[in-house]
Design a protein around this motif. Structure first.
Motif, PDB file in Angstrom:
ATOM      1  N   UNK A   1      -7.037  11.702  -9.885  1.00 53.28           N
ATOM      2  CA  UNK A   1      -5.698  11.129 -10.053  1.00 53.28           C
ATOM      3  C   UNK A   1      -5.246  10.443  -8.762  1.00 53.28           C
ATOM      4  N   UNK A   2      -5.455  11.074  -7.620  1.00 46.75           N
ATOM      5  CA  UNK A   2      -5.057  10.473  -6.352  1.00 46.75           C
ATOM      6  C   UNK A   2      -5.824   9.180  -6.090  1.00 46.75           C
ATOM      7  N   UNK A   3      -7.117   9.180  -6.428  1.00 48.42           N
ATOM      8  CA  UNK A   3      -7.934   7.974  -6.243  1.00 48.42           C
ATOM      9  C   UNK A   3      -7.450   6.854  -7.165  1.00 48.42           C
ATOM     10  N   UNK A   4      -7.169   7.199  -8.416  1.00 47.76           N
ATOM     11  CA  UNK A   4      -6.689   6.192  -9.374  1.00 47.76           C
ATOM     12  C   UNK A   4      -5.354   5.607  -8.941  1.00 47.76           C
ATOM     13  N   UNK A   5      -4.442   6.463  -8.479  1.00 47.24           N
ATOM     14  CA  UNK A   5      -3.146   5.979  -8.023  1.00 47.24           C
ATOM     15  C   UNK A   5      -3.303   5.051  -6.823  1.00 47.24           C
ATOM     16  N   UNK A   6      -4.215   5.395  -5.915  1.00 47.37           N
ATOM     17  CA  UNK A   6      -4.466   4.549  -4.748  1.00 47.37           C
ATOM     18  C   UNK A   6      -5.033   3.195  -5.160  1.00 47.37           C
ATOM     19  N   UNK A   7      -5.947   3.185  -6.111  1.00 44.74           N
ATOM     20  CA  UNK A   7      -6.544   1.929  -6.573  1.00 44.74           C
ATOM     21  C   UNK A   7      -5.501   1.040  -7.249  1.00 44.74           C
ATOM     22  N   UNK A   8      -4.611   1.639  -8.023  1.00 45.24           N
ATOM     23  CA  UNK A   8      -3.567   0.859  -8.692  1.00 45.24           C
ATOM     24  C   UNK A   8      -2.645   0.211  -7.661  1.00 45.24           C
ATOM     25  N   UNK A   9      -2.257   0.965  -6.645  1.00 46.09           N
ATOM     26  CA  UNK A   9      -1.385   0.413  -5.600  1.00 46.09           C
ATOM     27  C   UNK A   9      -2.053  -0.754  -4.896  1.00 46.09           C
ATOM     28  N   UNK A  10      -3.327  -0.588  -4.529  1.00 43.27           N
ATOM     29  CA  UNK A  10      -4.025  -1.650  -3.813  1.00 43.27           C
ATOM     30  C   UNK A  10      -4.240  -2.869  -4.716  1.00 43.27           C
ATOM     31  N   UNK A  11      -4.470  -2.650  -5.986  1.00 44.40           N
ATOM     32  CA  UNK A  11      -4.646  -3.765  -6.919  1.00 44.40           C
ATOM     33  C   UNK A  11      -3.374  -4.606  -7.004  1.00 44.40           C
ATOM     34  N   UNK A  12      -2.227  -3.949  -6.986  1.00 43.07           N
ATOM     35  CA  UNK A  12      -0.976  -4.703  -7.047  1.00 43.07           C
ATOM     36  C   UNK A  12      -0.791  -5.562  -5.803  1.00 43.07           C
ATOM     37  N   UNK A  13      -1.246  -5.082  -4.640  1.00 43.62           N
ATOM     38  CA  UNK A  13      -1.158  -5.874  -3.410  1.00 43.62           C
ATOM     39  C   UNK A  13      -2.026  -7.121  -3.525  1.00 43.62           C
ATOM     40  N   UNK A  14      -3.250  -6.955  -4.034  1.00 40.56           N
ATOM     41  CA  UNK A  14      -4.149  -8.102  -4.203  1.00 40.56           C
ATOM     42  C   UNK A  14      -3.533  -9.138  -5.129  1.00 40.56           C
TER      43      UNK A  14
END
Length: 369
Positions: free
Chosen positions: A278-291
């Motif tokens: 869950x922590x990894x998925x949340x981190x990936x979602x945040x970084x995807x929004x930045x991109x």
């Protein structure tokens, strides 16, 4: 790169309102979506890898089996400090890349040059030290100002709410209405104050890459050029902020539903450790929004930069003259003055012969070489 002849270009540069600024930024983003996302991706991908590595290291150090409140607290502090440091470095890297992209984008806006990944990173690498220094300095200044304004707003709201509750103690409904109005009005005032200050530093990367200025000269130039654009900066910032959190909501909601179905406590109060997936998925979602959304911010600031030069320096008139009359002759360094045309090349020459040789180098706009 292919360049459109200014004499035949159909580009129209006119002063932009807040709505026009956002609309044009979105249209440019849609027209160059793939290239812009690829440009924004490398620093974010590296930051994501480092963040996930730090997260894994934190869990391996502090979670040795079972659940312990002390271990959980230590893990939270350790993970937060590392993640905050990585996020700050990543932010500086993203700002530096967006600064490199600004030169490419302004050339596209003025000449029709193709926006490309290679040109963006070539521009960034050519001024990497200055861009990093400028991004670190301006982000630190804006961050400190934002924190100070937030805490000042919180104190004002707290005092106002207590005062309203005391005055309208017998009328709780009226107290709620008056308190809500005060909170919203003070929030709008704090937001505009922040945008008024932050907008003064908005053009530092553009000035560095387009006009060839150094870090402190670019800051001074941005401070003088950005006067009067707080409302449009606020509109662009609000749009980017809303778009970012809208994208996060779209992606986080399915993740939250799945986590709930799996019995995961997203905010654990009962002693359950949040799963790594869950922590990894949340981190990936945040970084995807930045991109996905950082290019919108870059495009908007570049449009705002050109617009300010149109408003303050009459660049639209000079560009029209260049289309009809051709290249403006280069000016030797000893004749350069504050009223030098926006189109033209500043030359460092020691003789008229060198100036004549350089005068055939072609049109440069807004300091572009």
């Amino acid at each position: 790169m292919t360049r459109i002849d200014p004499a035949t270009s159909t580009l129209s540069i006119v002063p932009l309102g807040a709505g026009d600024l956002v609309d044009r930024a979105v249209r440019f983003y849609r027209a160059n979506f793939t290239t812009l996302v690829l440009m924004a991706a490398p620093p974010v991908i590296v930051g994501t890898i480092l963040s996930l590595g730090w997260l894994s290291l934190s869990r391996s150090i502090f979670f040795t089996g079972g659940y312990d409140p002390i271990e959980s607290t230590a893990y939270g502090v350790f993970a937060f400090i590392g993640s905050a440091g990585i996020w700050y470095v990543q932010t500086i890297a993203v700002l530096a890349v967006m600064g490199g992209a600004s030169r490419n984008f302004v050339r596209h806006l003025l000449y029709g040059d193709k926006i490309s990944f290679a040109d963006t990173y070539r521009n960034t690498w050519g001024r990497i030290a200055g861009l990093i220094a400028a991004s670190a300095l301006t982000s630190l200044i804006i961050g400190i100002i934002g924190v100070l304004i937030f805490y000042a707003w919180a104190i004002v709201v707290m005092i106002a709410v207590v005062g309203v509750a005391f005055v309208f103690e017998a009328l709780p409904t009226l107290a709620f209405i008056v308190g809500s109005v005060i909170v919203l009005a003070s929030l709008a005032a704090a937001y505009m104050l922040f945008c008024l200050i932050a907008s003064r530093f908005a053009f530092v990367p553009q000035v560095m890459l387009v006009e060839g200025q150094g870090v402190f000269a670019a800051i001074g130039r941005s401070l003088s050029l950005a006067s009067g654009n707080a409302k449009r900066f606020a509109a662009l910032f609000a749009f980017t902020l809303v778009a970012t959190y809208s994208a996060l909501a779209i992606l986080y909601v399915p993740l939250g539903w799945y986590a709930w179905l799996e019995g995961v406590e997203i905010i654990p109060f009962g002693g359950q450790l949040t799963p790594a997936w869950y922590e990894i998925s949340a981190q990936l979602i945040w970084q995807m929004s930045i991109i996905l959304l950082s290019p919108v911010w870059m495009i908007g600031l570049c449009l705002l930069y050109v617009d300010e030069r149109v408003r303050h320096e009459g660049y639209d008139i000079e560009l029209m003259a260049a289309r009809r009359l051709g290249d403006i002759p280069s000016v030797p360094q000893k004749y350069v003055n504050p009223l030098q045309p926006a189109i033209g090349e500043r030359l460092a020459v020691s003789s008229p012969g060198q100036a004549a040789a350089k005068s055939t180098s072609g049109l440069t706009s807004l300091g572009l070489e």
